[in-house]
Design an enzyme around this catalytic site. Sequence first.
Site, PDB file in Angstrom:
ATOM      1  CG  ASP A 184      -9.515   0.220   4.575  1.00  0.00           C
ATOM      2  OD1 ASP A 184      -9.418  -0.254   3.427  1.00  0.00           O
ATOM      3  OD2 ASP A 184      -8.614   0.130   5.428  1.00  0.00           O
TER       4      ASP A 184
ATOM      5  CD  GLN B 259      -3.695  -4.187   6.410  1.00  0.00           C
ATOM      6  OE1 GLN B 259      -3.751  -3.140   5.764  1.00  0.00           O
ATOM      7  NE2 GLN B 259      -4.142  -5.320   5.931  1.00  0.00           N
TER       8      GLN B 259
ATOM      9  CE  LYS C 290      -3.902  -2.350   2.133  1.00  0.00           C
ATOM     10  NZ  LYS C 290      -4.757  -2.602   3.306  1.00  0.00           N
TER      11      LYS C 290
HETATM   12  N1  GUN Z   1      -7.262  -6.621   5.972  1.00  0.00           N
HETATM   13  C1  GUN Z   1      -7.667  -7.376   4.929  1.00  0.00           C
HETATM   14  N2  GUN Z   1      -8.177  -6.594   3.948  1.00  0.00           N
HETATM   15  C2  GUN Z   1      -8.096  -5.327   4.390  1.00  0.00           C
HETATM   16  C3  GUN Z   1      -8.470  -4.068   3.823  1.00  0.00           C
HETATM   17  O1  GUN Z   1      -8.987  -3.954   2.715  1.00  0.00           O
HETATM   18  N3  GUN Z   1      -8.196  -2.981   4.616  1.00  0.00           N
HETATM   19  C4  GUN Z   1      -7.647  -3.084   5.859  1.00  0.00           C
HETATM   20  N4  GUN Z   1      -7.476  -1.960   6.540  1.00  0.00           N
HETATM   21  N5  GUN Z   1      -7.321  -4.224   6.402  1.00  0.00           N
HETATM   22  C5  GUN Z   1      -7.532  -5.339   5.670  1.00  0.00           C
END
Ligand code: GUN
Length: 286
Positions: free
Chosen positions: A120, A97, A53
């Site tokens: 998100d 996350q 990311k």
């Molecule tokens: N863990 C698994 N997929 C995601 C996601 O799309 N965003 C975040 N923040 N954590 C995750």
Amino acid sequence: MAVIFDGKALCQRVKDDVKAKVAEFSAASGRKIKLAVVLVGENPASRVYVKNKIKAAEYVGIESLSFNLPETTQEAEVAELVKSLAEDDGVDAVLVQLPLPEHINEQRILDLIPPEKDVDGFSDINVGKLTLGKPCIAACTPSGIIEILKSAGITLQGKHAVIVGRSNIVGKPVALLLLRENCTVTICHSKTKNLAEICRSADILVAAVGRAGFITGDMIKEGAAVIDVGINRTENGLKGDVEFESAAKKASFITPVPGGVGPMTIAMLMKNAYICAERRNEKNGL
Ligand code: GUN
């Protein structure tokens, strides 16, 4: 034989589009868009995701602020950090996350992110808006799935979409997005009876269960579009929730693992970070 989706190509197109918009934003506002990324603990998969990311943010011209906290960090400390990022005017988007360590209540932390910084789309306000069909930041993997289907020229209206998995991150939001696109939506889960039969009635099948090879070719209707969200680490490497070989013989379109939905999630995150910055500017009358 199915058309195999090329995640890298679409992901590149989305990132290049965001990169151009980010450059315009920075030129007009005289500042960089800033994304804060919070990682708690040592989950190896999460570390890889966060690294990717941050790399994507760099590519599109978004500045990232990275916070890595130890596994034993108490909820109150994570909450303090997220609150400070929520209040920081220089931060446009906040990502926590998931999963968080078990002693931390995830939704309580996510709800500390103001909706306009909730990159998100996991906070209760954005999920509520998504449910009501209001403009909102929608979760990245589900938004990526819609982009994938549209980019492949697959008509959504009136189609039967079956989603296997009811998580807050994928199953529920993708169901709502497909409903917005006028699909007829069925959500299946671990207690569903006649799962194979329901899957066989799907024009669009989304597998998000987290079990390698769970969906087999005999569960797929001839000509269906199959979206595999699973990323399962097995002795034989990364595997999706769909048994690829048998499924590809039945489907007309299929996403591979790796190289399918995963890269799109990151591209959509960049798009969402840009949207957060734009909305904040509009709100502040800049
Ligand atoms: N863990 C698994 N997929 C995601 C996601 O799309 N965003 C975040 N923040 N954590 C995750």
